[in-house]
Design a protein around this motif. Structure first.
Motif, short mmCIF file in Angstrom:
data_model
loop_
_atom_site.label_atom_id
_atom_site.label_comp_id
_atom_site.label_asym_id
_atom_site.label_seq_id
_atom_site.Cartn_x
_atom_site.Cartn_y
_atom_site.Cartn_z
N LEU A 55 0.82 -1.22 0.00
CA LEU A 55 0.00 0.00 0.00
C LEU A 55 0.85 1.27 0.00
CD1 LEU A 55 -2.68 1.52 0.20
CD2 LEU A 55 -2.60 1.19 2.69
N ARG A 56 1.88 1.30 0.83
CA ARG A 56 2.70 2.52 0.92
C ARG A 56 3.32 2.86 -0.44
NH1 ARG A 56 4.40 4.40 5.77
NH2 ARG A 56 4.30 2.31 6.67
N LYS A 57 3.82 1.85 -1.14
CA LYS A 57 4.42 2.07 -2.47
C LYS A 57 3.37 2.58 -3.46
CE LYS A 57 8.14 -1.36 -2.04
NZ LYS A 57 8.69 -2.63 -2.56
N LEU A 58 2.16 2.01 -3.39
CA LEU A 58 1.10 2.46 -4.30
C LEU A 58 0.71 3.90 -4.02
CD1 LEU A 58 -1.23 -0.69 -4.32
CD2 LEU A 58 0.11 0.19 -6.24
N LEU A 59 0.65 4.26 -2.76
CA LEU A 59 0.31 5.64 -2.38
C LEU A 59 1.36 6.61 -2.89
CD1 LEU A 59 -0.81 4.92 1.28
CD2 LEU A 59 -2.29 5.85 -0.51
N LEU A 60 2.62 6.26 -2.71
CA LEU A 60 3.71 7.13 -3.17
C LEU A 60 3.71 7.26 -4.68
CD1 LEU A 60 6.50 5.87 -0.76
CD2 LEU A 60 5.47 8.15 -0.77
N LYS A 61 3.22 6.24 -5.36
CA LYS A 61 3.11 6.30 -6.82
C LYS A 61 1.92 7.18 -7.22
CE LYS A 61 2.21 3.41 -10.89
NZ LYS A 61 1.88 2.05 -11.37
N ASN A 62 0.78 7.00 -6.55
CA ASN A 62 -0.44 7.73 -6.92
C ASN A 62 -0.31 9.23 -6.74
OD1 ASN A 62 -1.90 5.50 -7.75
ND2 ASN A 62 -2.94 5.20 -5.79
#
Length: 925
Positions: free
Chosen positions: A431-438
């Motif tokens: 989730l953290r990686k996806l958030l940083l991408k979004n």
């Protein structure tokens, strides 16, 4: 009074005095009768949608200046989108659950000395919240906010509550929800866990202590370091700013690569990180000390036992790269019940939380140490100190200034404490990686918002979503009584629970029992009684309100104060990424907090609060709106009585400009009197060119939300291009020419086009004034100003024209030089006014050709009675190389005030022509 000179005198019933405090109330009544909001939507319903999702203010207390600033800024942006032709619905909302409302009802019960059961308590909370919503709504409407006030969203509406539960079901389906007994922020006053967004960090002094943890089995260390002293203790020296947590210690952490020195002092040995030794000993009076050995952290024995100096319970050594040696001792005291980093490191080393040493009110439980019984942790420093001194384990005590976490409601210190809570994992499914991408696909205004959110996401712990309160949405889960595992069919049950809540409200859920849902399994499970964090309520509205209730699939903007990076912005981002693997919004705008003229935060204690209600009572809502629009909201927002006074002057300038234009259009009918651009005089074409260029800039700034630039540009246009230049130049034509002459209709056409543009420019900002102006504008106005789009009949001058924009820019530089000559002559008493002047100007031949294009109309451009220009070859930095000025020898015309050859009855020849005959002819001025 009879117009004996047959002048076209200006007239308008548009009042000079705005009287906004009364007039705005009348306008609001008209808007309500017209059903204005629905009328606007109906006009644009087939157009592309722009949706700004309103962040819900909390339903408690009067609106303050921050609320007003936020809602007005949103309203300005939405109204600017209307001008672009967007379909821009605005659904206001309120956050209705949570602790402040609970406290209000608890205070009410205490005052009335009554006791309410949970059901009655929730009923009172709902009633109170609804009352607050109605009060705040009234104040928001008074600000001129056009919105769907009849159908706002409330997080306590049955359907919204049900939809929030459905959103929770989506998060649960993703397997992101788990229960854990790990430390969370806990407010002793609230008796509840707190979200990160509910924490303020306040600078304060606390007691820090350097404490010795004695190594129980120290023979190995004495052997490896060849220490001959057999009967002395070896202690690891820790440093802590929360001495009250020492009884909860379960481990001591050291860094594998730090060198630790063994120091002999007064027949004992203490261990400290090498580079911190001199710093520590600098602060104490010990003069005799000796370094007798050194070990790297990785060479310590992990089987080492250390004795807790208060409880005498043994602790372990942990080797961890988490440890730093920038302050303290380079050796860290680990109390996993009372620190998240401590918990995580201990958990990695298979050290679990034990029973808490304190209760949820912050008092030590009996049995920790007899001197700590019934002592509150925030009153324990002296007790802890005395215990340590008696055990000879206190090495040093100091006062330490740092930012201490406090409850944002009570401003009182909070504690970290391990309690069973529900969390959303930041690591599950990356989730953290996806958030940083979004977040890279979001437009952040200001731009620094991206880095701020990035830093928050990188540091954000798992989200504690449970609260131990009564007024809120219950976590719709069943948990096994022995294993604490979530019931396997929970995601299916959530839809059933949501349907019940949608029909009957949250209380219906509380009233049901396990067997109503679980059948035979009910004996093994119990219902979760915690409620959801209110940030989950508001954070899920992108789905619970926008998608599920309004059936809108795209949110263009969130706009809130900068504190919402850690609140609403991040809550929505986390939930949206979990449930739909995408960002919830396309644009984020954040604004600063309101401060006084000295930059101090507004507070009751200082006495510098300015209420929006007071501003409106004194100046009117449009002045408040103009202040919002005039402010660069990227940083702190300044407000004071002096600032408001300056804003009123800006308002007067804009209003007076509108009034002047209206007064000069009193006999103009745009349906019959408008003339084509081809037939307009040169100076009229120029001002329309300037208007068009300005409108393009204004549209661009509205598009990029640079609202304060717009106010500056409008003010400059009203003051300079219109007030100081154009309106002066057209007075003669406007007042003295035949009413329907082409020359007069030309300037009236330009004035009308300017007003059509100006009223739109100000509409998002000065909504009441724009609405009022629209009612006075000439021509039949069937539509409403709020249903209009940008005025599209403006034009620009072609560069190929002789009198293009560059030409007029040059001429105004020339006019500035002439004005200086005239002003100097006035100061020397040669003339009293510019119209008395006869001037001879010597001009370089390169400039002469440009200036002579005005021919016989040059004096009207310079506002003098007579001007002669003579070409020469003298080069100077100025346009004028020499001049001669004298007072006119002619008489002053009683009608136009120019000094010219007399015609009849003190009228000059041009006035005779304009009143008796066809009228004079002009091409340019």
């Amino acid at each position: 009074m009879k117009n004996k000179f047959n002048l076209n005198l200006p007239y308008t019933s548009f009042p000079m005095k705005a009287n906004l405090t009364i007039k705005e109330l009348n306008i609001l009544e008209k808007w309500a009768i017209e059903n204005l909001y629905q009328k606007i939507l109906n006009t644009h319903k087939t157009k592309k949608m722009f949706f700004l999702h309103d962040g819900p203010p909390y339903a408690n207390g009067d609106i303050h200046i921050g609320h007003a600033f936020n809602k007005i800024l949103k309203d300005i942006i939405i109204k600017s989108k209307m001008l672009h032709g967007y379909y821009a619905p605005f659904i206001p909302g309120w956050d209705c659950h949570g602790l402040p409302i609970e406290h209000k009802i608890e205070q009410m019960c205490k005052k009335k000395n009554i006791s309410l059961n949970d059901t009655e308590f929730r009923i009172q909370c709902r009633k109170y919240a609804f009352k607050q919503v109605q009060k705040q709504k009234k104040d928001f409407i008074r600000l001129g906010i056009i919105a769907d006030w009849d159908n706002p969203y409330l997080t306590m509406d049955y359907k919204v509550e049900a939809n929030i539960i459905r959103t929770f079901g989506k998060v649960l389906k993703n397997h992101s929800v788990y229960q854990s007994n790990k430390p969370i922020h806990w407010c002793i006053q609230c008796s509840s866990s707190l979200a990160e967004a509910e924490i303020d960090y306040i600078a304060k002094y606390t007691t820090s202590m350097y404490v010795k943890f004695i190594i129980v089995d120290n023979i190995k260390y004495k052997n490896i370091l060849n220490i001959q002293h057999t009967n002395i203790n070896i202690s690891l020296l820790i440093w802590t700013t929360t001495p009250w947590t020492i009884p909860a210690n379960q481990a001591i952490a050291i860094h594998p690569d730090i060198n630790y020195q063994f120091i002999l002092i007064n027949n004992e040995i203490i261990v400290v990180a090498k580079n911190l030794v001199k710093i520590i000993f600098k602060n104490i009076t010990i003069s005799q000390w000796q370094i007798i050995g050194q070990l790297k952290g990785k060479d310590f024995f992990i089987t080492t036992r250390l004795q807790n100096p208060i409880t005498n319970i043994y602790s372990k050594i942990i080797i961890s790269s988490y440890v730093t040696h920038t302050q303290g001792t380079g050796i860290v005291h680990m109390a996993p019940n009372h620190g998240l980093d401590d918990y995580n490191i201990c958990n990695e080393n298979n050290i679990k939380c034990k029973n808490n040493i304190i209760n949820l009110k912050g008092y030590y439980i009996n049995g920790i140490h007899h001197k700590l019984n019934n002592i509150h942790v925030f009153n324990s420093d002296d007790v802890i100190k005395n215990i340590l001194l008696k055990n000879n384990t206190l090495f040093l005590q100091e006062k330490y200034l740092h930012n201490y976490p406090c409850c944002w409601r009570h401003k009182t210190p909070i504690i970290y404490i391990a309690t069973p809570q529900w969390f959303i994992s930041m690591e599950h499914h990356d989730l953290r990686k996806l958030l940083l991408k979004n977040i890279n696909d979001i437009n952040w205004i200001p731009k620094w918002g991206l880095n701020r959110m990035k830093n928050m996401l990188q540091k954000r712990p798992d989200w504690c979503i449970s609260r131990q309160r009564r007024w809120g949405i219950p976590i719709p889960l069943f948990v096994h009584k022995k294993t604490n595992k979530i019931y396997k069919h929970s995601t299916k049950l959530i839809n059933k629970i949501a349907s019940i809540v949608e029909k009957h409200g949250i209380q219906a859920w509380w009233d049901l029992k396990e067997k109503d849902f679980l059948g035979k399994d009910y004996i093994h499970y119990h219902k979760v009684t915690d409620i959801l964090d209110v940030w989950f309520d508001s954070g899920s509205t992108y789905d619970a309100v926008v998608r599920q209730k309004l059936n809108i699939n795209k949110i263009d903007m969130y706009l809130e104060g900068s504190d919402q990076y850690r609140g609403w912005f991040i809550a929505a981002l986390v939930l949206s990424t979990i449930t739909q693997n995408k960002k919830p919004y396309s644009n984020i705008i954040s604004h600063g907090f309101t401060v006084d003229h000295e930059g101090k935060k507004m507070s009751k204690s200082i006495g510098n609060i300015i209420k929006p209600q007071d501003i409106i009572k004194k100046f009117g809502a449009d002045v408040l709106r103009l202040w919002v629009a005039s402010t660069d909201y990227y940083s702190e927002v300044h407000l004071s009585s002096c600032i408001l006074q300056n804003i009123t002057e800006i308002y007067r300038r804009i209003r007076n400009t509108i009034r002047y234009i209206l007064a000069n259009l009193n006999d103009f009918d745009p349906n019959h009197d408008m003339i084509s651009a081809h037939n307009m005089l040169s100076i009229d074409k120029w001002i329309i060119h300037k208007t068009k260029i300005l409108q393009d800039l204004i549209i661009n700034d509205y598009n990029h939300y640079n609202i304060h630039n717009i106010v500056k540009m409008i003010m400059k246009f009203c003051t300079i291009e219109l007030g100081s230049i154009y309106l002066d130049l057209i007075k003669d034509r406007q007042y003295t020419f035949p009413k329907k002459s082409m020359e007069r209709l030309s300037c009236q056409t330009s004035l009308y086009m300017i007003l059509e543009s100006l009223v739109r420019w100000i509409m998002p900002i000065l909504s009441f004034t724009a609405y009022e102006t629209w009612g006075y504008m000439p021509g039949k106005k069937i539509k409403n100003i709020f249903t209009e789009t940008w005025y599209d009949k403006l034009f620009t001058l072609s560069d190929k024209e002789n009198m293009n924009n560059d030409y007029w820019n040059f001429m105004f530089l020339f006019k500035e030089e002439v004005n200086k000559i005239i002003e100097d002559a006035r100061n020397k008493k040669i003339i009293c006014s510019s119209l008395e002047a006869n001037i001879t100007l010597y001009i370089h031949e390169d400039h002469y050709k440009k200036i002579s294009l005005l021919d016989q109309e040059l004096n009207f451009f310079l506002l003098v009675s007579k001007v002669d220009i003579i070409a020469n070859t003298i080069n100077t930095t100025n346009i004028i190389s020499n001049f001669h000025i004298q007072k006119s020898t002619y008489s002053k015309c009683v009608r136009c005030w120019y000094y010219m050859v007399d015609g009849i009855n003190n009228f000059c020849n041009k006035c005779v022509n304009n009143t008796k005959y066809a009228g004079e002819h002009r091409l340019h001025i």
